[in-house]
Design an enzyme around this catalytic site. Structure first.
Site, PDB file in Angstrom:
ATOM      1  N   HIS A   1       0.754  -1.269  -0.044  1.00 52.08           N
ATOM      2  CA  HIS A   1       0.048   0.071  -0.050  1.00 52.08           C
ATOM      3  C   HIS A   1       0.805   1.164  -0.168  1.00 52.08           C
ATOM      4  O   HIS A   1       2.112   1.363  -0.050  1.00 52.08           O
ATOM      5  CB  HIS A   1      -0.932  -0.051   1.135  1.00 52.08           C
ATOM      6  CG  HIS A   1      -0.490  -0.137   2.601  1.00 52.08           C
ATOM      7  ND1 HIS A   1      -1.211  -0.701   3.622  1.00 52.08           N
ATOM      8  CD2 HIS A   1       0.827   0.320   3.125  1.00 52.08           C
ATOM      9  CE1 HIS A   1      -0.183  -0.817   4.552  1.00 52.08           C
ATOM     10  NE2 HIS A   1       0.832   0.258   4.088  1.00 52.08           N
TER      11      HIS A   1
ATOM     12  N   TYR B   1      -0.743   2.674  11.177  1.00 58.68           N
ATOM     13  CA  TYR B   1      -0.115   2.792  12.453  1.00 58.68           C
ATOM     14  C   TYR B   1      -0.249   3.814  13.471  1.00 58.68           C
ATOM     15  O   TYR B   1      -0.472   3.775  14.426  1.00 58.68           O
ATOM     16  CB  TYR B   1       1.347   2.022  12.387  1.00 58.68           C
ATOM     17  CG  TYR B   1       2.407   3.324  11.948  1.00 58.68           C
ATOM     18  CD1 TYR B   1       2.658   4.423  12.891  1.00 58.68           C
ATOM     19  CD2 TYR B   1       3.057   3.386  10.743  1.00 58.68           C
ATOM     20  CE1 TYR B   1       3.561   5.474  12.668  1.00 58.68           C
ATOM     21  CE2 TYR B   1       4.007   4.233  10.381  1.00 58.68           C
ATOM     22  CZ  TYR B   1       4.166   5.483  11.308  1.00 58.68           C
ATOM     23  OH  TYR B   1       5.045   6.437  10.970  1.00 58.68           O
TER      24      TYR B   1
END
Length: 492
Positions: A430, A439
């Site tokens: 990605h 994250y």
């Protein structure tokens, strides 16, 4: 030969040429002949990562390719018409095709001193490859009328019939030809088939098929829901509107949706959950459910691969390269994702190499079961069933988190490991933006503590090393002075 006879011969010749079958037959051939090779050499850059931006980038690349092919076919059509002396050309105006020809004056046209004039005829033909076939057929028909001097202005050429044809269809009537229309401008791949199946499912679930496909009806359904469901309906119906060129755009706004909090499992939980598959199998040892007895080891292997590599679930099922995975040449233990998946081909490096041995991921038994299951895949629907089976097995063995949480865990782990963002993003397949959002969104207080702890620990180590270096320098300076003193004493 007299001039009159010469004229008659030329006229008969033109009629004969107009009746020649070459291009006219091409226009009547099956649609597949026009679209089969359109994407044969087309490989869009794999910029998509499942996000809206990535998906739209791939769609835009496909649309540009389609438009280039269409423009080339339009030029070829006009070249052929000219070569065969058809006094008609095809032109594109916006989203429609028109026929341009010099014709007798239209009723009500009071152009002074003229008997003929160049007109652009709008017959309601869409500017796509299917419409171009129709435009070629109409060009031949009009060309014959011009050559035979039998053209007359009627409802068709005045545009009355084309306006009458624009009756509004129901949602169900559109769905009858949705797949055919959809693939006129797209490649038919495993990914696009899955996308279309989702579109079709969303429309059938949310729209009464007997409702007319009007702007008001569609917007009313969309505005009756909220959140992710509303956003999904906006995206899907926009595709439907564009595919059928319904002539309107939606005046609805996407909802801002804040994802619900989810706790991403740490390494200890991931390892513990791996062993739950065997516990489940032992508890079901005396049952007669053959599927559970035979396949639990494969689903445990799937779990281990998702945890170790951060793969999307379907990246294990779309033509898996098991030979490479088990090859002795695969010294880095990489997994090759097939080109027909969401973001195309990539070679994935394990985020936790030691888990390959811990989870026994190169055991041939679960791989043989996987191979047998994959051989039975006949459609994209089978892949979706296998993907859903992963979630079913998570619930069955008692795992409290979702399969995709293992992918998020890899994104977070990569950050804690200090892997450069670009390298981690490429490994997960990605964009850097999507990786950062992942994250950051699910980092959590415990991971922040780890990150701060590691930084502080590293700083403490650096400070300790600096102090040690300073002490050694002072000791060296002291020893150097002692040596100098000894030298002086020797010389006295």
């Amino acid at each position: 030969m007299s001039r009159q006879n010469q004229g008659n011969c030329d006229h008969q010749k033109l009629i004969s040429e107009t009746d020649t079958p070459s291009l006219h037959e091409d226009a009547n051939t099956d649609s597949g002949d026009w679209f089969a090779d359109m994407f044969a050499d087309f490989e869009p850059q794999n910029t998509t990562d499942g996000s809206y931006r990535g998906t739209m980038a791939k769609i835009k690349a496909t649309e540009l390719h389609y438009q280039a092919v269409f423009e080339q076919k339009l030029v070829e059509a006009n070249t052929n018409l000219k070569r065969e002396r058809i006094r008609v050309t095809i032109k594109q105006t916006g989203n429609s095709l028109q026929l341009r020809a010099t014709l007798p004056l239209k009723p009500g046209d009071n152009s002074v001193g003229k008997q003929k004039k160049q007109y652009d005829l709008s017959l309601g033909i869409p500017a796509n490859l299917e419409g171009l076939k129709t435009a070629i057929e109409e060009s031949y028909e009009l060309g014959k009328l011009i050559a035979r001097h039998t053209f007359q202005w009627n409802e068709k050429y005045l545009g009355i019939k084309s306006r009458e044809k624009q009756e509004i269809k129901t949602i169900g009537e559109l769905l009858d030809t949705f797949e055919e229309k959809y693939y006129q401008t797209r490649q038919k791949t495993i990914t696009s088939q899955n996308t279309f199946a989702n579109y079709l499912s969303v429309i059938k679930r949310n729209f009464p098929l007997t409702h007319l496909a009007t702007k008001e009806n569609i917007e009313a359904i969309i505005n009756s829901v909220q959140g992710n469901k509303k956003n999904e309906l906006i995206a899907v119906t926009s595709v439907l509107i564009k595919t059928f060129n319904l002539g309107f755009q939606l005046d609805v706004k996407r909802d801002h949706v804040t994802p619900a909090y989810r706790e991403i499992p740490d390494d200890e939980k991931i390892i513990s959950a791996f062993h739950m598959f065997e516990k489940f199998a032992l508890s079901r040892k005396n049952t007669n459910i053959s599927d559970e007895i035979d396949t639990w080891e494969m689903w445990r292997w799937v779990y281990g691969m998702l945890a170790t590599f951060g793969l999307r679930p379907r990246e294990l099922f779309v033509e898996p390269d098991i030979n490479w995975w088990m090859s002795t040449q695969n010294i880095d233990h990489t997994w090759k994702v097939n080109k027909n998946t969401k973001t195309g081909y990539r070679e994935v490096i394990p985020f936790v190499p030691e888990w390959i041995e811990l989870f026994d991921l190169r055991n041939s038994k679960p791989l043989n079961i996987l191979e047998r299951k994959v051989e039975k895949i006949a459609s994209v629907q089978n892949i979706n069933w296998m993907r859903r089976d992963i979630s079913r097995w998570f619930r069955k063995v008692g795992i409290q988190f979702q399969p995709y949480d293992l992918r998020h865990a890899c994104a977070i782990r990569a950050h804690l490991q200090g892997i450069p963002i670009k390298a981690a993003a490429d490994n997960l397949g990605h964009t850097v933006d999507e990786h950062t959002k992942t994250y950051q969104r699910w980092f959590g207080i415990e991971n922040r503590k780890k990150a701060f702890g590691e930084v502080i620990s590293q700083r403490s180590l650096i400070e300790l090393q600096k102090n040690e270096i300073l002490a050694l320098r002072m000791e060296n300076e002291t020893l150097r002075l002692e040596v100098e003193k000894l030298k002086l004493l020797e010389n006295v």
